[in-house]
Design a protein around this motif. Structure first.
Motif, PDB file in Angstrom:
ATOM      1  N   GLU A 254       0.932  -1.195   0.058  1.00 59.63           N
ATOM      2  CA  GLU A 254      -0.093  -0.080   0.093  1.00 59.63           C
ATOM      3  C   GLU A 254       0.879   1.371  -0.017  1.00 59.63           C
ATOM      4  O   GLU A 254       0.642   2.125  -0.758  1.00 59.63           O
TER       5      GLU A 254
ATOM      6  N   ALA B 196       0.584   1.285  -4.052  1.00 58.68           N
ATOM      7  CA  ALA B 196      -0.897   1.783  -4.303  1.00 58.68           C
ATOM      8  C   ALA B 196      -1.121   3.328  -3.909  1.00 58.68           C
ATOM      9  O   ALA B 196      -1.717   3.780  -4.979  1.00 58.68           O
ATOM     10  N   ASN B 197      -0.518   3.697  -2.769  1.00 54.59           N
ATOM     11  CA  ASN B 197      -0.583   5.118  -2.475  1.00 54.59           C
ATOM     12  C   ASN B 197       0.064   6.073  -3.401  1.00 54.59           C
ATOM     13  O   ASN B 197      -0.711   6.945  -3.797  1.00 54.59           O
TER      14      ASN B 197
END
Length: 161
Positions: free
Chosen positions: A18, A22-23
């Motif tokens: 993440e 992803a972030n």
């Protein structure tokens, strides 16, 4: 998972994925002309930490409710929500537009109502957070929402200025 079960814990591998992939990807997309790929489900929150003076940027899943944008996060898995225990100015990239807003943690019955709306908008995510359970194709959120509102999740309401 029962409606009152504790939310799923995020593993170290999930957290690394993440934070590193992803972030950053969502931060770029949500501020770009390609925001439509993600802005239906995610809003980009930006605020200046009151102690550090550092600007933070992070995407969160949202629902439109309560006269604003509602984000829900597990209290045990994140810290950002603590900065919004009192009303705090921030910026949101919402559907491709930068908007000034004020965010605040919501509690009590209002939080329960907002969690119900959030659960309706994000069924799978709501089940992962422990605030909703699907039974026979219908969402049985009330008991789970009440339990989550009390202890497990923070409900943050962002209102546009």
């Amino acid at each position: 998972m029962s409606p009152t079960a504790a939310p799923h814990r995020v593993s170290d591998a999930q957290r690394t994925l993440e934070q590193r992939f992803a972030n950053p990807f969502l931060r770029r997309v949500l501020r770009s002309p390609l925001h439509r790929l993600a802005s239906r489900w995610f809003v980009l929150v930006s605020y200046v930490g009151p102690k550090s003076g550092r600007r933070y940027w992070f995407p969160v899943a949202y629902a439109v409710a309560g006269g604003g944008i509602v984000a829900v996060t597990p209290k045990a898995e994140s810290n950002w929500w603590k900065n919004f225990r009192r009303p705090m100015a921030c910026r949101l990239w919402y559907r491709g537009q930068r908007r000034e807003a004020t965010g605040e943690v919501v509690t009590g019955e209002f939080a329960v109502d907002l969690l119900d709306r959030y659960a309706a908008a994000h069924g799978l995510l709501a089940r992962e957070l422990g605030i909703s359970e699907t039974v026979g194709g219908r969402t049985a959120a009330d008991e789970g929402v009440r339990a989550a509102a009390r202890d497990d999740v923070a409900v943050v309401l962002f209102r546009f200025d």
